[in-house]
Scaffold this motif. Structure first.
Motif, PDB file in Angstrom:
ATOM      1  N   PRO A 145       0.812  -1.341  -0.022  1.00  0.00           N
ATOM      2  CA  PRO A 145      -0.049  -0.047   0.006  1.00  0.00           C
ATOM      3  C   PRO A 145       0.708   1.269  -0.025  1.00  0.00           C
ATOM      4  CG  PRO A 145      -0.306  -1.072   2.068  1.00  0.00           C
ATOM      5  CD  PRO A 145       0.603  -2.031   1.083  1.00  0.00           C
ATOM      6  N   GLU A 146       2.092   1.237   0.427  1.00  0.00           N
ATOM      7  CA  GLU A 146       2.837   2.319   0.472  1.00  0.00           C
ATOM      8  C   GLU A 146       3.498   2.714  -0.979  1.00  0.00           C
ATOM      9  OE1 GLU A 146       5.423   2.740   3.563  1.00  0.00           O
ATOM     10  OE2 GLU A 146       4.498   1.687   5.064  1.00  0.00           O
ATOM     11  N   ALA A 147       3.404   1.630  -1.833  1.00  0.00           N
ATOM     12  CA  ALA A 147       4.305   1.885  -3.247  1.00  0.00           C
ATOM     13  C   ALA A 147       3.883   3.129  -3.985  1.00  0.00           C
ATOM     14  CB  ALA A 147       4.122   0.622  -3.830  1.00  0.00           C
ATOM     15  N   VAL A 148       4.340   3.903  -4.425  1.00  0.00           N
ATOM     16  CA  VAL A 148       4.374   4.870  -5.632  1.00  0.00           C
ATOM     17  C   VAL A 148       4.980   4.851  -6.527  1.00  0.00           C
ATOM     18  CG1 VAL A 148       3.576   6.383  -3.735  1.00  0.00           C
ATOM     19  CG2 VAL A 148       5.645   6.435  -4.209  1.00  0.00           C
ATOM     20  N   ASP A 149       6.295   4.156  -6.703  1.00  0.00           N
ATOM     21  CA  ASP A 149       7.021   3.959  -7.699  1.00  0.00           C
ATOM     22  C   ASP A 149       7.274   2.477  -8.076  1.00  0.00           C
ATOM     23  OD1 ASP A 149       7.616   6.694  -7.931  1.00  0.00           O
ATOM     24  OD2 ASP A 149       8.883   6.548  -6.314  1.00  0.00           O
ATOM     25  N   MET A 150       7.535   2.090  -9.404  1.00  0.00           N
ATOM     26  CA  MET A 150       7.841   0.926  -9.736  1.00  0.00           C
ATOM     27  C   MET A 150       8.915   0.947 -10.954  1.00  0.00           C
ATOM     28  SD  MET A 150       5.444  -1.864 -11.824  1.00  0.00           S
ATOM     29  CE  MET A 150       6.122  -1.760 -13.530  1.00  0.00           C
ATOM     30  N   GLY A 151      10.023   0.001 -10.661  1.00  0.00           N
ATOM     31  CA  GLY A 151      11.133  -0.199 -11.401  1.00  0.00           C
ATOM     32  C   GLY A 151      10.911  -1.620 -12.097  1.00  0.00           C
ATOM     33  N   PHE A 152      11.204  -1.773 -13.341  1.00  0.00           N
ATOM     34  CA  PHE A 152      10.932  -2.974 -14.028  1.00  0.00           C
ATOM     35  C   PHE A 152      11.966  -3.249 -15.225  1.00  0.00           C
ATOM     36  CE2 PHE A 152       8.786  -5.850 -17.292  1.00  0.00           C
ATOM     37  CZ  PHE A 152       8.644  -6.804 -16.629  1.00  0.00           C
ATOM     38  N   SER A 153      12.724  -4.238 -15.355  1.00  0.00           N
ATOM     39  CA  SER A 153      13.506  -4.718 -16.342  1.00  0.00           C
ATOM     40  C   SER A 153      13.695  -6.049 -16.401  1.00  0.00           C
ATOM     41  CB  SER A 153      14.826  -3.836 -16.188  1.00  0.00           C
ATOM     42  OG  SER A 153      15.519  -3.983 -17.327  1.00  0.00           O
ATOM     43  N   TRP A 154      14.731  -6.415 -17.412  1.00  0.00           N
ATOM     44  CA  TRP A 154      15.008  -7.892 -17.736  1.00  0.00           C
ATOM     45  C   TRP A 154      16.259  -8.005 -18.388  1.00  0.00           C
ATOM     46  CZ3 TRP A 154      11.488  -4.663 -19.683  1.00  0.00           C
ATOM     47  CH2 TRP A 154      11.592  -4.282 -21.304  1.00  0.00           C
ATOM     48  N   PHE A 155      16.731  -9.052 -18.360  1.00  0.00           N
ATOM     49  CA  PHE A 155      17.921  -9.548 -19.077  1.00  0.00           C
ATOM     50  C   PHE A 155      17.595 -10.841 -19.809  1.00  0.00           C
ATOM     51  CE2 PHE A 155      21.927 -11.624 -20.310  1.00  0.00           C
ATOM     52  CZ  PHE A 155      22.545 -10.628 -21.108  1.00  0.00           C
ATOM     53  N   GLN A 156      17.592 -10.798 -21.459  1.00  0.00           N
ATOM     54  CA  GLN A 156      17.305 -12.024 -22.035  1.00  0.00           C
ATOM     55  C   GLN A 156      18.460 -12.690 -22.530  1.00  0.00           C
ATOM     56  OE1 GLN A 156      14.287 -11.926 -25.298  1.00  0.00           O
ATOM     57  NE2 GLN A 156      13.903 -14.172 -24.634  1.00  0.00           N
ATOM     58  N   GLU A 157      18.707 -13.838 -22.311  1.00  0.00           N
ATOM     59  CA  GLU A 157      20.033 -14.386 -22.738  1.00  0.00           C
ATOM     60  C   GLU A 157      19.696 -14.944 -24.368  1.00  0.00           C
ATOM     61  OE1 GLU A 157      20.738 -17.657 -20.228  1.00  0.00           O
ATOM     62  OE2 GLU A 157      21.552 -16.382 -18.549  1.00  0.00           O
ATOM     63  N   ASN A 158      20.963 -15.404 -24.905  1.00  0.00           N
ATOM     64  CA  ASN A 158      20.871 -15.770 -26.534  1.00  0.00           C
ATOM     65  C   ASN A 158      19.946 -16.750 -26.504  1.00  0.00           C
ATOM     66  OD1 ASN A 158      22.184 -13.900 -27.145  1.00  0.00           O
ATOM     67  ND2 ASN A 158      24.257 -14.850 -27.261  1.00  0.00           N
ATOM     68  N   GLY A 159      19.933 -17.813 -25.541  1.00  0.00           N
ATOM     69  CA  GLY A 159      19.059 -19.233 -25.483  1.00  0.00           C
ATOM     70  C   GLY A 159      17.478 -18.695 -25.434  1.00  0.00           C
ATOM     71  N   GLY A 160      17.115 -17.626 -24.915  1.00  0.00           N
ATOM     72  CA  GLY A 160      15.862 -17.173 -24.660  1.00  0.00           C
ATOM     73  C   GLY A 160      15.495 -17.034 -23.150  1.00  0.00           C
TER      74      GLY A 160
END
Length: 199
Positions: A145-160
């Protein structure tokens, strides 16, 4: 709750679909290669905003305020996603021993780091979100309930394989562990001299 998540995933997947362009390239942000693996599209901003919309829909259903994407938390998430791939294990510590709180502070995030969700998978971002919502600890991060910000990311390897990281922040100022300063050598010697018992 599971039914709601699946309905949200289906809705966002349908709205993400686009037709093949005249040059033969596919501009759909939900793309599977000919091998059937989910591949992050070149226009990866769509992935971030699809996740943001899905998270906010879930938070709205729970009566919670929306969150917004935060560049600092996203930078911290991107760093950790790549680092998990290097370490070849999904866990919350960086290869340098850093915690999620420390990574958020290094990235310049000024508020409290509330939680981090991670995943090692071949699944899409919305399937990953559904899996996170199935577990109490990761669901609590998304529905904080205290959240106001979100960070979202990823890393995709060559194999998927994809290493996903989602950060939530908000509330008060950053809670960064403050290291205890080492006393200067001269000061340490003086203190030791003063505390010696008188003989």
């Amino acid at each position: 709750m599971r039914l709601l998540i699946l309905m949200l995933c289906a809705t966002f997947a349908l709205t993400a679909c686009e037709s093949t362009g005249t040059n033969g390239t596919t501009s759909a942000s939900s793309s599977a290669s000919t091998s059937g693996l989910y591949r992050i599209p070149r226009d990866s901003s769509r992935v971030k905003f699809r996740m943001l919309d899905a998270v906010n829909a879930l938070r709205g259903t729970a009566g919670l305020p929306e969150v917004q994407l935060n560049a600092n938390l996203t930078a911290a998430a991107a760093t950790h996603a790549r680092d998990m791939s290097v370490q070849n294990r999904p866990w919350h510590f960086g290869s340098d021993g850093s915690s999620p709180i420390e990574r958020a502070a290094r990235a310049g995030y000024q508020r409290t780091m509330l939680g981090e969700n991670i995943s090692e998978t071949f699944e899409t971002e919305l399937e990953t979100l559904a899996a996170w919502m199935d577990q109490p600890d990761t669901r609590d991060v998304i529905l904080d309930p205290e959240a106001v910000d979100m960070g979202f990311s990823w890393f995709q390897e060559n194999g998927g394989k994809i290493w996903w990281t989602l950060n939530m922040g908000g509330g008060g100022p950053a809670l960064v562990p403050i290291p205890t300063p080492e006393p200067e050598p001269e000061l340490a010697a003086e203190v030791a001299t003063e505390t010696l018992p008188q003989g």
